[in-house]
Design an enzyme around this catalytic site. Structure first.
Site, PDB file in Angstrom:
ATOM      1  N   TYR A  98      -1.350  -0.667  10.830  1.00 41.36           N
ATOM      2  CA  TYR A  98      -1.626  -1.264   9.525  1.00 41.36           C
ATOM      3  C   TYR A  98      -0.465  -1.008   8.566  1.00 41.36           C
ATOM      4  CZ  TYR A  98      -3.514  -1.585   4.782  1.00 41.36           C
ATOM      5  OH  TYR A  98      -3.684  -1.873   3.448  1.00 41.36           O
TER       6      TYR A  98
ATOM      7  N   LYS B 157       2.348  -3.668   6.609  1.00 38.68           N
ATOM      8  CA  LYS B 157       2.690  -3.750   5.178  1.00 38.68           C
ATOM      9  C   LYS B 157       4.198  -3.608   4.994  1.00 38.68           C
ATOM     10  CE  LYS B 157      -1.334  -4.482   3.472  1.00 38.68           C
ATOM     11  NZ  LYS B 157      -1.640  -5.771   2.861  1.00 38.68           N
TER      12      LYS B 157
ATOM     13  N   SER C 159       0.835  -1.199   0.000  1.00 39.66           N
ATOM     14  CA  SER C 159       0.000   0.000   0.000  1.00 39.66           C
ATOM     15  C   SER C 159       0.865   1.243   0.000  1.00 39.66           C
ATOM     16  CB  SER C 159      -0.852  -0.015   1.269  1.00 39.66           C
ATOM     17  OG  SER C 159      -1.462   1.227   1.464  1.00 39.66           O
TER      18      SER C 159
HETATM   19  P1  NAD Z   1     -10.947  -6.951   1.672  1.00 41.04           P
HETATM   20  O1  NAD Z   1     -11.088  -6.893   3.162  1.00 41.04           O
HETATM   21  O2  NAD Z   1     -12.153  -6.764   0.849  1.00 41.04           O
HETATM   22  O3  NAD Z   1     -10.253  -8.332   1.255  1.00 41.04           O
HETATM   23  C1  NAD Z   1      -9.356  -9.012   2.088  1.00 41.04           C
HETATM   24  C2  NAD Z   1      -9.798 -10.468   2.151  1.00 41.04           C
HETATM   25  O4  NAD Z   1      -8.914 -11.200   2.978  1.00 41.04           O
HETATM   26  C3  NAD Z   1     -11.205 -10.640   2.740  1.00 41.04           C
HETATM   27  O5  NAD Z   1     -11.970 -11.464   1.877  1.00 41.04           O
HETATM   28  C4  NAD Z   1     -10.963 -11.306   4.082  1.00 41.04           C
HETATM   29  O6  NAD Z   1     -12.038 -12.157   4.448  1.00 41.04           O
HETATM   30  C5  NAD Z   1      -9.677 -12.056   3.834  1.00 41.04           C
HETATM   31  N1  NAD Z   1      -8.850 -12.294   5.018  1.00 41.04           N
HETATM   32  C6  NAD Z   1      -8.483 -11.411   5.984  1.00 41.04           C
HETATM   33  N2  NAD Z   1      -7.701 -12.008   6.886  1.00 41.04           N
HETATM   34  C7  NAD Z   1      -7.559 -13.298   6.482  1.00 41.04           C
HETATM   35  C8  NAD Z   1      -6.877 -14.421   7.006  1.00 41.04           C
HETATM   36  N3  NAD Z   1      -6.176 -14.334   8.150  1.00 41.04           N
HETATM   37  N4  NAD Z   1      -6.938 -15.586   6.336  1.00 41.04           N
HETATM   38  C9  NAD Z   1      -7.677 -15.704   5.192  1.00 41.04           C
HETATM   39  N5  NAD Z   1      -8.353 -14.668   4.652  1.00 41.04           N
HETATM   40  C10 NAD Z   1      -8.287 -13.479   5.296  1.00 41.04           C
HETATM   41  O7  NAD Z   1      -9.815  -5.893   1.280  1.00 41.04           O
HETATM   42  P2  NAD Z   1      -9.344  -5.387  -0.151  1.00 41.04           P
HETATM   43  O8  NAD Z   1      -9.697  -3.960  -0.256  1.00 41.04           O
HETATM   44  O9  NAD Z   1      -9.767  -6.326  -1.196  1.00 41.04           O
HETATM   45  O10 NAD Z   1      -7.775  -5.447   0.043  1.00 41.04           O
HETATM   46  C11 NAD Z   1      -6.989  -6.534  -0.409  1.00 41.04           C
HETATM   47  C12 NAD Z   1      -5.539  -6.288  -0.023  1.00 41.04           C
HETATM   48  O11 NAD Z   1      -5.098  -5.058  -0.593  1.00 41.04           O
HETATM   49  C13 NAD Z   1      -5.314  -6.170   1.470  1.00 41.04           C
HETATM   50  O12 NAD Z   1      -4.094  -6.801   1.800  1.00 41.04           O
HETATM   51  C14 NAD Z   1      -5.195  -4.676   1.690  1.00 41.04           C
HETATM   52  O13 NAD Z   1      -4.404  -4.355   2.811  1.00 41.04           O
HETATM   53  C15 NAD Z   1      -4.522  -4.234   0.396  1.00 41.04           C
HETATM   54  N6  NAD Z   1      -4.786  -2.820   0.078  1.00 41.04           N
HETATM   55  C16 NAD Z   1      -6.081  -2.390  -0.040  1.00 41.04           C
HETATM   56  C17 NAD Z   1      -6.320  -1.033  -0.303  1.00 41.04           C
HETATM   57  C18 NAD Z   1      -7.740  -0.517  -0.392  1.00 41.04           C
HETATM   58  O14 NAD Z   1      -7.924   0.692  -0.266  1.00 41.04           O
HETATM   59  N7  NAD Z   1      -8.741  -1.351  -0.625  1.00 41.04           N
HETATM   60  C19 NAD Z   1      -5.251  -0.147  -0.480  1.00 41.04           C
HETATM   61  C20 NAD Z   1      -3.958  -0.631  -0.381  1.00 41.04           C
HETATM   62  C21 NAD Z   1      -3.725  -1.982  -0.110  1.00 41.04           C
HETATM   63  N1  UFG Z   2     -12.534  11.477   3.437  1.00 42.51           N
HETATM   64  C1  UFG Z   2     -13.555  12.334   3.808  1.00 42.51           C
HETATM   65  N2  UFG Z   2     -14.677  11.798   4.347  1.00 42.51           N
HETATM   66  C2  UFG Z   2     -14.843  10.435   4.524  1.00 42.51           C
HETATM   67  C3  UFG Z   2     -13.786   9.568   4.141  1.00 42.51           C
HETATM   68  C4  UFG Z   2     -12.627  10.124   3.607  1.00 42.51           C
HETATM   69  O1  UFG Z   2     -13.447  13.544   3.668  1.00 42.51           O
HETATM   70  O2  UFG Z   2     -15.885  10.012   5.042  1.00 42.51           O
HETATM   71  C5  UFG Z   2     -11.317  12.044   2.824  1.00 42.51           C
HETATM   72  C6  UFG Z   2     -10.038  11.779   3.616  1.00 42.51           C
HETATM   73  O3  UFG Z   2      -9.842  12.795   4.583  1.00 42.51           O
HETATM   74  C7  UFG Z   2      -8.984  11.781   2.499  1.00 42.51           C
HETATM   75  C8  UFG Z   2      -9.744  11.217   1.288  1.00 42.51           C
HETATM   76  O4  UFG Z   2     -11.121  11.395   1.576  1.00 42.51           O
HETATM   77  O5  UFG Z   2      -8.617  13.105   2.203  1.00 42.51           O
HETATM   78  C9  UFG Z   2      -9.476   9.744   1.055  1.00 42.51           C
HETATM   79  O6  UFG Z   2      -9.720   9.017   2.256  1.00 42.51           O
HETATM   80  P1  UFG Z   2      -9.827   7.427   2.276  1.00 42.51           P
HETATM   81  O7  UFG Z   2     -10.135   7.027   3.682  1.00 42.51           O
HETATM   82  O8  UFG Z   2     -10.754   6.958   1.205  1.00 42.51           O
HETATM   83  O9  UFG Z   2      -8.383   6.952   1.825  1.00 42.51           O
HETATM   84  P2  UFG Z   2      -6.944   7.179   2.504  1.00 42.51           P
HETATM   85  O10 UFG Z   2      -6.085   7.804   1.476  1.00 42.51           O
HETATM   86  O11 UFG Z   2      -7.041   7.856   3.808  1.00 42.51           O
HETATM   87  O12 UFG Z   2      -6.498   5.687   2.804  1.00 42.51           O
HETATM   88  C10 UFG Z   2      -6.641   4.663   1.831  1.00 42.51           C
HETATM   89  C11 UFG Z   2      -6.776   3.310   2.520  1.00 42.51           C
HETATM   90  C12 UFG Z   2      -5.476   2.922   3.126  1.00 42.51           C
HETATM   91  C13 UFG Z   2      -4.382   2.999   2.101  1.00 42.51           C
HETATM   92  C14 UFG Z   2      -4.322   4.396   1.517  1.00 42.51           C
HETATM   93  C15 UFG Z   2      -3.234   4.527   0.483  1.00 42.51           C
HETATM   94  O13 UFG Z   2      -7.760   3.350   3.535  1.00 42.51           O
HETATM   95  O14 UFG Z   2      -5.550   1.612   3.584  1.00 42.51           O
HETATM   96  O15 UFG Z   2      -5.584   4.692   0.929  1.00 42.51           O
HETATM   97  O16 UFG Z   2      -3.382   3.594  -0.508  1.00 42.51           O
HETATM   98  F1  UFG Z   2      -3.220   2.711   2.681  1.00 42.51           F
END
Ligand code: NAD
Ligand code: UFG
Length: 338
Positions: free
Chosen positions: A150, A154, A126
């Site tokens: 978190y 990572k 991330s």
């Molecule tokens: P998500 O929660 O929808 O998917 C994660 C999946 O992993 C879920 O289906 C959950 O049930 C499963 N899981 C969690 N812990 C587990 C375990 N111990 N064993 C088996 N399964 C498990 O999240 P996502 O948005 O699809 O994210 C996927 C990956 O990408 C994550 O590693 C997350 O940290 C990373 N990531 C997501 C974002 C984002 O904004 N969505 C940004 C950066 C990185």
């Molecule tokens: N925001 C609002 N109102 C809300 C939610 C978010 O104003 O209800 C604003 C936040 O302040 C920020 C922007 O929208 O300025 C984006 O916020 P998000 O929570 O959607 O995303 P972040 O960038 O804070 O974080 C996300 C994921 C993290 C990841 C990161 C970088 O939650 O896990 O992007 O990839 F690490």
């Protein structure tokens, strides 16, 4: 040539979209997920979209015996490792769960891979590993400075994977640093389904648009950005998973350690996102500006040059498409998979 890919976390938001892309590309897909933050219905929808299903194993990545059984029963070529917990705020109050799921889980997975001689892995990292960046756009060599448990998980898993790759030149690792994934499959059948109160901007906006919530809280309008609201690099989930398919081929072709940003290189403010979503949905999004959210940064967007150079990958979908696809998913599934 089709590969057999183990997709951990494959019923989650990004994992389910990856399953579609992998199946469409002719790969064989095995999903291992404990369903702690997802529903098996997502995989039924993947089946509906592809007319082919992934094999589903309901298990936890910390379960060494379950992993050993998967690798014994199947000739796995590579792992896409999405499984983990991802809520920044929750990681502050429940750090041990985060270190256990994300770090211990990844160690158990790697031990099983090593025992089975599986050398290739694509890992979901991330942009949060960069913390508050000194400058934008953010290149992969920018300093790492996570600001939440978190983010530390990572960074730690990146370190473990780095050392694991260095120990054997035959191993191949892609550390994919995602910026802000949004959007949904254009069928409207799969999408992001947060449990409870959404932490992230796009699911919150779409829940306001569909009438599930009254208004958006904009966390601060006094940042040093174009309109004072936070700026992020939103990337369509289909572009993100296309990057994974390119990375899968790349790790197979070039053993080594590959750290790659996946972002568009464009910054979008909260208010710009609100306007784009209003346009796509034809609905008004009421909002109120409230205090800054603790731990938020002003702005963050990727330098995507390395992905372009190494993977010949570039995000194709614009903000209009991200909003239109999120809206289609939200309208068709106002309560997610429930
Ligand atoms: P998500 O929660 O929808 O998917 C994660 C999946 O992993 C879920 O289906 C959950 O049930 C499963 N899981 C969690 N812990 C587990 C375990 N111990 N064993 C088996 N399964 C498990 O999240 P996502 O948005 O699809 O994210 C996927 C990956 O990408 C994550 O590693 C997350 O940290 C990373 N990531 C997501 C974002 C984002 O904004 N969505 C940004 C950066 C990185
Ligand atoms: N925001 C609002 N109102 C809300 C939610 C978010 O104003 O209800 C604003 C936040 O302040 C920020 C922007 O929208 O300025 C984006 O916020 P998000 O929570 O959607 O995303 P972040 O960038 O804070 O974080 C996300 C994921 C993290 C990841 C990161 C970088 O939650 O896990 O992007 O990839 F690490």
């Amino acid at each position: 040539m089709g590969q057999t890919v183990l997709v951990t976390g494959g019923s989650g938001y990004i994992g389910s979209h990856a399953c579609v892309a992998l199946l469409e590309a002719g790969h064989t897909v095995i999903v291992l997920d404990n369903l702690s933050n997802s529903s098996e219905i997502a995989l039924q929808r993947v089946h509906q979209i592809c007319a082919r299903a992934p094999l589903f194993i309901h298990a936890d990545i910390r379960d060494a015996a379950a992993l050993a059984a998967v690798f014994e029963a199947h000739e796995v070529d590579a792992v896409m490792h999405f499984a983990g917990l991802k809520a920044v705020g929750e990681s502050v109050t429940m750090p041990l769960s985060y270190y256990d799921n994300n770090v211990t889980g990844s160690l158990v997975l790697l031990q099983a891979m090593e025992a089975a001689g599986v050398n290739n892995i694509v890992f979901s990292s991330s942009a949060t590993v960069y913390g508050d960046p000194a400058s934008v756009p953010i290149g992969e060599n920018s300093p790492l400075n996570p600001t939440s448990p978190y983010g530390w998980t990572k960074m730690m898993v990146e370190r473990v994977l780095t050392d694991w790759q260095h120990a054997d030149a035959g191993r191949s690792v892609a550390l994919l640093r995602y910026f802000n994934p949004v959007g949904a499959h254009p069928s409207g059948l799969i999408g992001e389904d947060p449990r409870g109160f959404p932490n992230n901007l796009m699911p919150f906006i779409s829940q306001v648009a569909v009438g599930e919530r009254d208004k958006l809280h904009v966390f601060g309008d006094d940042y040093a950005t174009l309109d004072g609201t936070g700026v992020r690099d939103y990337i369509h989930v289909l572009d993100l998973v296309d990057g994974h398919l390119k990375a899968l081929d790349f790790v197979a072709a070039k053993p080594g350690l590959h750290t790659i940003n996946l972002g568009t290189g464009q910054g979008v403010s909260v208010l710009q996102m609100v306007a784009a979503f209003e346009q796509a949905s034809g609905r008004q999004i009421p909002y109120a500006v409230v205090a800054r959210r603790p731990g938020d940064i002003a702005q963050c967007w990727a330098d995507p040059a390395r992905a372009r150079h190494l993977l010949q990958w570039e995000a194709q979908r614009d903000l209009t498409q991200m909003c239109a696809d999120s809206w289609r998913w939200q309208q068709g599934n106002p309560c997610g998979y429930r």
